[in-house]
Design an enzyme around this catalytic site. Structure first.
Site, PDB file in Angstrom:
ATOM      1  N   ASP A  73      68.321  24.914  49.312  1.00 30.43           N
ATOM      2  CA  ASP A  73      67.229  24.586  50.247  1.00 30.43           C
ATOM      3  C   ASP A  73      67.028  23.079  50.345  1.00 30.43           C
ATOM      4  O   ASP A  73      66.715  22.557  51.410  1.00 30.43           O
ATOM      5  CB  ASP A  73      65.908  25.210  49.773  1.00 30.43           C
ATOM      6  CG  ASP A  73      65.742  26.644  50.259  1.00 30.43           C
ATOM      7  OD1 ASP A  73      66.396  27.024  51.243  1.00 30.43           O
ATOM      8  OD2 ASP A  73      64.941  27.385  49.648  1.00 30.43           O
ATOM      9  N   LYS A 123      62.030  33.623  45.319  1.00 32.95           N
ATOM     10  CA  LYS A 123      62.728  32.402  44.893  1.00 32.95           C
ATOM     11  C   LYS A 123      62.399  31.984  43.457  1.00 32.95           C
ATOM     12  O   LYS A 123      63.204  31.328  42.808  1.00 32.95           O
ATOM     13  CB  LYS A 123      62.436  31.256  45.863  1.00 32.95           C
ATOM     14  CG  LYS A 123      63.065  31.503  47.221  1.00 32.95           C
ATOM     15  CD  LYS A 123      62.891  30.340  48.170  1.00 32.95           C
ATOM     16  CE  LYS A 123      63.518  30.690  49.513  1.00 32.95           C
ATOM     17  NZ  LYS A 123      63.645  29.545  50.390  1.00 32.95           N
TER      18      LYS A 123
END
Length: 295
Positions: free
Chosen positions: A111, A75
């Site tokens: 997210d 990420k």
């Protein structure tokens, strides 16, 4: 197999990159949505080893992938390999969704939407007097910190095992207006933080399949969690995790990572497919059925 879901040279490719990625449930959820919408797309898991990340991203572009999800451990590592990242992903410093736009890779972060969904709907409340304790300081923790700031928590405490990584986590927000909204702590400070926690979030992979008997906290540590606190584990397999089982024994409300997975996935598909409305219930149901049947 009907004609509609035959894979041909015209089928558009989506996927998820990670290491490992075999246990990702994203393909189950996304392919269910694609089938329901009757679109000629397929969503595939792409296992990529760390030393191959750069060449893999170029390869995904070369074979015409439309977009992909990013999971552990990429990420943050993916950011330098993208042409552009959205202001939100820039603030968070982590990317979980990448799309191909004008022959360039553009990264964003869904997210945060996924994490916030249950806290803004089912468990909605005034968070302004509340304390959040976040376990872990990786890419997912960054979205959780930003989400807790958005909810307006009075105090946000990020707890990690490695002081150097914690300092890096803290310093990486130094140019952001969010820098003074949270504090970092080493793991040994947990005993004094847990009794204050109204929201306790596990962003670490501890307790994830196949190591289902592990928990980021000992039974003694979690025993001090206040009754009525929310314990939120970003892990969705197993369901429930050891961490959530322990928390529920203490009278906490448990949220697992399934709804976060669904909602961040919905936000990603909207970007890739340029659609406003998606079959959310079909996605949720596909995951629940898959988990019920066991791997």
């Amino acid at each position: 197999m009907t004609k509609e879901n035959l894979i041909t040279g015209k089928t558009k490719l989506l996927g998820v990159i990670g290491h490992p990625v075999e246990h990702s449930l994203s393909p189950v959820m996304h392919n269910a949505a694609i089938a329901q919408l009757g679109l000629d797309y397929i969503y595939l898991p792409f296992p990529i080893e760390p030393q191959n990340l750069e060449v893999a991203i170029a390869g995904l572009a070369a074979v015409g992938v439309v977009g992909f999800s990013v999971t552990i451990p990429y990420k943050q590592a993916i950011i330098p390999l993208l042409s552009e990242i959205t202001p939100l992903a820039q603030t968070i410093g982590a990317v979980n969704t990448v799309s191909r736009q004008n022959h360039k890779w553009v990264g964003t972060n869904t997210d945060i939407e996924g994490f916030l969904a249950p806290l803004q709907t089912t468990y909605k409340q005034d968070w302004s007097q509340k304390v959040a304790v976040i376990l872990g300081n990786g890419g997912a923790a960054r979205a959780v910190v930003a989400g807790c700031i958005q909810l307006g928590f009075a105090q946000i405490h990020v707890v990690g095992r490695n002081m150097q990584r914690l300092q890096e986590f803290r310093n990486s927000w130094s140019n952001s207006s969010l820098a003074d909204k949270f504090q970092v702590h080493q793991w040994q400070e947990l005993p004094k933080l847990i009794p204050q926690a109204n929201l306790l979030v596990n962003t670490t992979p501890i307790g994830m399949y196949p190591k289902v008997d592990e928990s980021p906290l000992s039974v003694e540590e979690i025993a001090n969690l206040p009754t009525g606190a929310i314990a939120y584990d970003l892990i969705y397999t197993p369901k429930p995790t050891q961490f959530l089982k322990q928390a529920e024994k203490q009278g906490a409300i448990a949220i697992d990572g399934l709804e976060m997975l669904v909602q961040q996935g919905v936000a990603a598909l909207k970007i890739w497919l340029h659609l406003e409305t998606l079959p959310v219930e079909v996605m949720r149901q596909a995951l629940q059925n898959h988990l019920r049947l066991g791997k």
